[in-house]
Design a protein around this motif. Structure first.
Motif, PDB file in Angstrom:
ATOM      1  N   VAL A 173      -5.134 -13.182  14.058  1.00 43.52           N
ATOM      2  CA  VAL A 173      -4.664 -12.555  12.817  1.00 43.52           C
ATOM      3  C   VAL A 173      -3.718 -11.425  13.221  1.00 43.52           C
ATOM      4  CG1 VAL A 173      -5.287 -11.264  10.747  1.00 43.52           C
ATOM      5  CG2 VAL A 173      -6.782 -13.116  11.551  1.00 43.52           C
ATOM      6  N   ILE A 174      -2.506 -11.457  12.675  1.00 41.88           N
ATOM      7  CA  ILE A 174      -1.472 -10.475  13.060  1.00 41.88           C
ATOM      8  C   ILE A 174      -1.179  -9.565  11.873  1.00 41.88           C
ATOM      9  CG2 ILE A 174       0.877 -10.191  13.956  1.00 41.88           C
ATOM     10  CD1 ILE A 174       0.593 -13.163  14.926  1.00 41.88           C
ATOM     11  N   PHE A 175      -1.109  -8.265  12.162  1.00 41.28           N
ATOM     12  CA  PHE A 175      -0.766  -7.265  11.145  1.00 41.28           C
ATOM     13  C   PHE A 175       0.626  -6.716  11.468  1.00 41.28           C
ATOM     14  CE2 PHE A 175      -0.425  -2.857   9.824  1.00 41.28           C
ATOM     15  CZ  PHE A 175      -0.894  -2.880   8.517  1.00 41.28           C
ATOM     16  N   ALA A 176       1.484  -6.690  10.462  1.00 38.82           N
ATOM     17  CA  ALA A 176       2.837  -6.162  10.674  1.00 38.82           C
ATOM     18  C   ALA A 176       3.341  -5.502   9.395  1.00 38.82           C
ATOM     19  CB  ALA A 176       3.799  -7.277  11.085  1.00 38.82           C
ATOM     20  N   SER A 177       4.003  -4.366   9.542  1.00 38.76           N
ATOM     21  CA  SER A 177       4.643  -3.724   8.388  1.00 38.76           C
ATOM     22  C   SER A 177       6.054  -4.278   8.252  1.00 38.76           C
ATOM     23  CB  SER A 177       4.684  -2.203   8.578  1.00 38.76           C
ATOM     24  OG  SER A 177       5.444  -1.872   9.734  1.00 38.76           O
ATOM     25  N   ALA A 178       6.518  -4.338   7.022  1.00 37.69           N
ATOM     26  CA  ALA A 178       7.846  -4.915   6.774  1.00 37.69           C
ATOM     27  C   ALA A 178       8.940  -4.109   7.450  1.00 37.69           C
ATOM     28  CB  ALA A 178       8.093  -5.002   5.266  1.00 37.69           C
ATOM     29  N   GLY A 198      -1.643 -12.107   8.716  1.00 41.11           N
ATOM     30  CA  GLY A 198      -1.863 -13.545   8.778  1.00 41.11           C
ATOM     31  C   GLY A 198      -1.471 -14.112  10.124  1.00 41.11           C
ATOM     32  N   ASN A 199      -0.936 -15.346  10.125  1.00 42.60           N
ATOM     33  CA  ASN A 199      -0.598 -15.990  11.393  1.00 42.60           C
ATOM     34  C   ASN A 199       0.842 -15.670  11.829  1.00 42.60           C
ATOM     35  OD1 ASN A 199       1.042 -17.604   9.781  1.00 42.60           O
ATOM     36  ND2 ASN A 199      -0.436 -19.309   9.713  1.00 42.60           N
ATOM     37  N   GLN A 200       1.225 -16.254  12.959  1.00 46.28           N
ATOM     38  CA  GLN A 200       2.530 -15.954  13.548  1.00 46.28           C
ATOM     39  C   GLN A 200       3.673 -16.372  12.628  1.00 46.28           C
ATOM     40  OE1 GLN A 200       3.130 -17.765  17.370  1.00 46.28           O
ATOM     41  NE2 GLN A 200       4.801 -16.388  17.939  1.00 46.28           N
ATOM     42  N   GLN A 201       3.476 -17.462  11.904  1.00 43.12           N
ATOM     43  CA  GLN A 201       4.530 -17.935  11.001  1.00 43.12           C
ATOM     44  C   GLN A 201       4.810 -16.914   9.905  1.00 43.12           C
ATOM     45  OE1 GLN A 201       3.612 -21.726   9.221  1.00 43.12           O
ATOM     46  NE2 GLN A 201       5.457 -21.765   7.958  1.00 43.12           N
ATOM     47  N   LEU A 202       3.768 -16.258   9.410  1.00 46.90           N
ATOM     48  CA  LEU A 202       3.934 -15.287   8.337  1.00 46.90           C
ATOM     49  C   LEU A 202       4.752 -14.077   8.791  1.00 46.90           C
ATOM     50  CD1 LEU A 202       3.158 -14.308   5.437  1.00 46.90           C
ATOM     51  CD2 LEU A 202       1.163 -13.223   6.484  1.00 46.90           C
ATOM     52  N   VAL A 203       4.478 -13.577  10.000  1.00 43.42           N
ATOM     53  CA  VAL A 203       5.131 -12.342  10.440  1.00 43.42           C
ATOM     54  C   VAL A 203       6.461 -12.586  11.160  1.00 43.42           C
ATOM     55  CG1 VAL A 203       2.889 -11.207  10.643  1.00 43.42           C
ATOM     56  CG2 VAL A 203       3.923 -12.263  12.667  1.00 43.42           C
ATOM     57  N   SER A 204       6.829 -13.861  11.322  1.00 48.34           N
ATOM     58  CA  SER A 204       8.056 -14.171  12.075  1.00 48.34           C
ATOM     59  C   SER A 204       9.307 -13.566  11.432  1.00 48.34           C
ATOM     60  CB  SER A 204       8.233 -15.689  12.206  1.00 48.34           C
ATOM     61  OG  SER A 204       8.341 -16.298  10.924  1.00 48.34           O
ATOM     62  N   GLN A 259       8.677  -2.835  10.384  1.00 53.55           N
ATOM     63  CA  GLN A 259       8.501  -3.040  11.823  1.00 53.55           C
ATOM     64  C   GLN A 259       7.955  -1.806  12.557  1.00 53.55           C
ATOM     65  OE1 GLN A 259      11.860  -4.978  13.755  1.00 53.55           O
ATOM     66  NE2 GLN A 259      12.581  -5.804  11.820  1.00 53.55           N
ATOM     67  N   ALA A 260       7.411  -0.851  11.795  1.00 54.44           N
ATOM     68  CA  ALA A 260       6.886   0.368  12.429  1.00 54.44           C
ATOM     69  C   ALA A 260       5.464   0.176  12.941  1.00 54.44           C
ATOM     70  CB  ALA A 260       6.926   1.519  11.434  1.00 54.44           C
ATOM     71  N   GLU A 261       4.764  -0.817  12.419  1.00 55.19           N
ATOM     72  CA  GLU A 261       3.372  -1.058  12.810  1.00 55.19           C
ATOM     73  C   GLU A 261       3.174  -2.543  13.158  1.00 55.19           C
ATOM     74  OE1 GLU A 261       0.552   1.893  10.329  1.00 55.19           O
ATOM     75  OE2 GLU A 261       1.914   0.724   9.063  1.00 55.19           O
ATOM     76  N   LEU A 262       2.431  -2.774  14.225  1.00 61.19           N
ATOM     77  CA  LEU A 262       2.188  -4.150  14.663  1.00 61.19           C
ATOM     78  C   LEU A 262       0.885  -4.196  15.470  1.00 61.19           C
ATOM     79  CD1 LEU A 262       3.250  -7.086  14.901  1.00 61.19           C
ATOM     80  CD2 LEU A 262       4.416  -6.373  17.012  1.00 61.19           C
ATOM     81  N   ALA A 263       0.013  -5.115  15.105  1.00 61.49           N
ATOM     82  CA  ALA A 263      -1.268  -5.255  15.819  1.00 61.49           C
ATOM     83  C   ALA A 263      -1.708  -6.719  15.764  1.00 61.49           C
ATOM     84  CB  ALA A 263      -2.327  -4.351  15.202  1.00 61.49           C
ATOM     85  N   ILE A 264      -2.635  -7.068  16.647  1.00 64.15           N
ATOM     86  CA  ILE A 264      -3.119  -8.449  16.698  1.00 64.15           C
ATOM     87  C   ILE A 264      -4.624  -8.456  16.962  1.00 64.15           C
ATOM     88  CG2 ILE A 264      -2.463  -8.615  19.135  1.00 64.15           C
ATOM     89  CD1 ILE A 264      -1.984 -11.599  18.674  1.00 64.15           C
ATOM     90  N   TRP A 265      -5.319  -9.272  16.202  1.00 62.17           N
ATOM     91  CA  TRP A 265      -6.763  -9.466  16.388  1.00 62.17           C
ATOM     92  C   TRP A 265      -7.016 -10.848  17.003  1.00 62.17           C
ATOM     93  CZ3 TRP A 265      -5.043  -6.532  12.313  1.00 62.17           C
ATOM     94  CH2 TRP A 265      -5.717  -5.320  12.067  1.00 62.17           C
ATOM     95  N   ILE A 292       0.863  -1.183   0.000  1.00 58.51           N
ATOM     96  CA  ILE A 292       0.000   0.000   0.000  1.00 58.51           C
ATOM     97  C   ILE A 292       0.903   1.238   0.000  1.00 58.51           C
ATOM     98  CG2 ILE A 292      -1.747   1.315   1.264  1.00 58.51           C
ATOM     99  CD1 ILE A 292      -2.738  -1.269   2.477  1.00 58.51           C
ATOM    100  N   ALA A 293       0.716   2.059  -1.026  1.00 55.68           N
ATOM    101  CA  ALA A 293       1.512   3.296  -1.155  1.00 55.68           C
ATOM    102  C   ALA A 293       3.018   3.007  -1.071  1.00 55.68           C
ATOM    103  CB  ALA A 293       1.101   4.294  -0.094  1.00 55.68           C
ATOM    104  N   GLY A 294       3.431   1.920  -1.695  1.00 56.01           N
ATOM    105  CA  GLY A 294       4.859   1.602  -1.761  1.00 56.01           C
ATOM    106  C   GLY A 294       5.419   0.898  -0.537  1.00 56.01           C
ATOM    107  N   ARG A 295       4.590   0.671   0.492  1.00 55.55           N
ATOM    108  CA  ARG A 295       5.088  -0.013   1.694  1.00 55.55           C
ATOM    109  C   ARG A 295       4.464  -1.413   1.769  1.00 55.55           C
ATOM    110  NH1 ARG A 295       4.223   3.621   6.875  1.00 55.55           N
ATOM    111  NH2 ARG A 295       5.548   1.988   7.786  1.00 55.55           N
TER     112      ARG A 295
END
Length: 618
Positions: free
Chosen positions: A422-427, A392-398, A429-435, A384-387
């Motif tokens: 469901v975990i949200f993370a920016s590549a 997804g799950n923990q394995q994806l964001v590890s 590492q500036a943003e991180l959230a968990i549902w 999104i906008a170049g970032r």
């Protein structure tokens, strides 16, 4: 002869009125003290008119080697003519014909639920052609894909999907609940429901008999024509009982040399109340259920349901809503609303249930993700906008979140609570959230299951393909006796077979395609109305409202209907017994006995009609 029989059947009420008029005329002549011959002639004419339709039916029965009630009455009336008792012949035929008319009226009354449903079915639809012009067309001629216009106050004529407009729809005819449901583009609508406000264009998916509404009507009609085990027993009983009465009458005539007494035995031995009692209860009970969104597919289902001692439930979509919702949202890094905007934009591209739960959030800005990549078993990567972002799950964001972080602790806590994550993370590492997402327990599930136990269900079992931890989290709020998790569809079917082999009567409640093997092997298969067509086709009982409380209503209604049948059988048999006692004791004669016999039919009918008003909340 068939045409003549059909004529008499159609004119049955007219014949009863005519005989009634002749009987009144004869009594007027008799009380005048004169014209005794005119009295006898009038009674004889009334008797002949009444005898004809009964005799024709008796002849038809004998042609198929069946000694029916009509045979008994015909012989008795002919015997009355032979001994010159024209008044007895007339009164007996009038009472018998009146009883048949009363039975017809009762069955029509008890079938009123189906008639009310049928009256709700729309017959025409306003279609929109390729040129944008509208036309009125019979619903039976509509094909899937046809665009139908529905305006405020109109009944929705087809099953379909809203493609333009919004509306408030009253779905009481389908769900039994009169609350208004908001319909937007993409939502399903059903034939027979009423559009209270708004205007929509609907793309047809089914019309006429193929609609959900049409299938409900057909299902109820078929069920009302089916028979219980009790009805099968009564039919066999009546088949042998009638020849026995005839034989007893002959023996009485031979032994007593009293022809009149023998004829009276035939008349009083007619099991009319016995024959009408069970089908009247069946039709009334099934019609009552239909109005309440409890659809029995056969009368025998009631017999089986009342013997159930074990109820097994699928979890998702049965005890739970089947629509996961966000229970916890934790922002560990970054701005909360910015994360929601991005997560919703990404998850809207997916049909996964967990993605739909996150998509329910309201973003403040419309974003357009690109380079969306689905990683099987892990989640989604998008830009999104170049970032770049991971969802997804923990394995994806590890790869972007270090182990041993605060995230790990929150994952452990939420997992222990039985939530799907469901975990949200920016590549960067500036943003991180968990549902934390959970399926929601149906609001009235706990109370309904407790009531099932009070009604005789000794064991309540959960069978689910979900993991044990999640299953126990849901079951903790329910009076569940056993939990079996991690089960495949074949495992559920095997389990139910095993329970039945151990002597248990098992009902299985499910809603999905994966439930169909278990539904097929259960003593009573119960499908939620919100489930798949496959599940509903494999079921014996459909709960239109998809509410476990409806199952409680089904249990109660089944027990009450069978109880009503047994009451009718008792009334009928006691009446015949008392009539015979009164006959041989000298207190009952042919006409008075026939009157009591017909009154017993009225009592049975009134008792059956109580089921129409019966509330399963009693």
């Amino acid at each position: 002869m068939v045409k003549i029989q059909l004529f008499f059947t159609r004119q049955r009420r007219v014949i009863v009125v005519l005989i009634t008029a002749l009987l009144v005329l004869a009594e007027v002549v008799r009380w005048s003290g004169q014209l005794a011959v005119a009295y006898q002639i009038t009674m004889a004419v009334a008797g002949v008119i009444g005898l004809l339709p009964i005799l024709l039916t008796a002849i038809s029965s004998l042609q198929v080697r069946l000694i029916s009630i009509d045979v008994l009455v015909s012989i008795a009336v002919i015997g009355a003519f032979i001994i010159g008792e024209y008044n007895e012949a007339a009164i007996v035929t009038w009472l018998f014909m009146f009883g048949e008319v009363l039975e017809d009226v009762t069955l029509q009354k008890t079938r009123s639920a189906v008639k009310q449903l049928a009256d709700l079915a729309p017959q025409t639809a306003t279609i929109i052609d390729k040129n944008g012009m509208t036309h009125q067309v019979d619903v039976d001629f509509l094909d899937p894909g046809t665009h139908v216009l529905v305006k405020t106050g109109a009944k929705v004529p087809v099953d379909g999907v809203v493609i333009t407009g919004t509306a408030l729809v009253n779905e009481a005819s389908i769900t039994g609940e009169s609350r208004l449901v908001d319909k937007q583009v993409g939502d399903e609508v059903f034939a027979g429901t009423i559009l209270e406000d708004g205007t929509v264009t609907v793309k047809t998916t089914a019309a006429g008999e193929d609609t959900t509404f049409g299938q409900i009507i057909e299902m109820v009609e078929t069920a009302q024509d089916s028979q219980t085990q009790t009805q099968h027993f009564i039919d066999k009983f009546a088949k042998h009982y009638t020849p026995v009465v005839l034989l007893v009458a002959i023996m009485v005539g031979i032994l007593t040399q009293d022809f009149r007494l023998a004829i009276t035995v035939m008349v009083l031995g007619c099991p009319g109340a016995l024959v009408i009692g069970v089908p009247a209860s069946t039709v009334a009970g099934i019609g009552n259920g239909a109005r309440r969104g409890i659809l029995f597919k056969g009368a025998d289902v009631m017999d089986r349901l009342r013997h159930v001692d074990t109820v097994a439930f699928d979890k998702t979509g049965t005890l739970t809503e089947g629509e996961p919702a966000v229970k916890t949202f934790l922002v560990l890094k970054g701005d909360r609303q910015a994360i929601i905007n991005k997560a919703v934009a990404i998850e809207r591209q997916s049909d996964h249930p967990l993605a739909k739960a996150i998509s329910a959030y309201h973003p403040q800005k419309d974003l357009h993700p690109t380079a969306i990549q689905t990683i099987k078993g892990q989640g989604v990567r998008a830009t999104i906008a170049g970032r770049e972002y991971l969802l997804g799950n923990q394995q994806l964001v590890s790869e972007v979140v270090a182990k041993g972080s605060h995230l790990d602790r929150e994952i452990g806590r939420l997992t222990k609570a039985g939530a799907s994550l469901v975990i949200f993370a920016s590549a960067d590492q500036a943003e991180l959230a968990i549902w934390g997402i959970k399926d929601q327990l149906r609001p009235r599930a706990a109370g309904a299951l407790q009531q099932l136990k009070q009604l005789g269900a000794q064991r309540l079992i959960m069978l689910t393909g979900d993991n044990d931890k999640t299953a126990r989290e849901i079951a903790a709020a329910l009076p569940i006796d056993e939990i079996h998790a991690g089960m495949l569809p074949a495992d559920k079917a095997t389990f139910i077979k095993g329970e039945r082999a151990r002597g248990h009567n098992v009902a299985f409640v499910g809603d999905g395609i994966n439930d169909s093997p278990a539904l097929a092997v259960a003593d009573v298969a119960v499908a939620m109305g919100s489930g798949t067509d496959v599940a509903m086709d494999a079921s014996d009982l459909v709960l239109v409202r998809s509410d476990p409380a409806s199952l409680v209503g089904g249990f109660r209604l089944a027990k009450q209907t069978v109880k009503n049948m047994n009451e009718n059988i008792t009334i009928a048999l006691l009446t015949v017994l008392l009539l015979f006692i009164g006959l041989f004791a000298g207190y009952v004669e042919m006409a008075s006995g026939m009157l009591i016999h017909e009154l017993s039919i009225i009592v049975v009918i009134i008792n059956s009609m109580r089921l129409i008003k019966y509330s399963s909340k009693n």
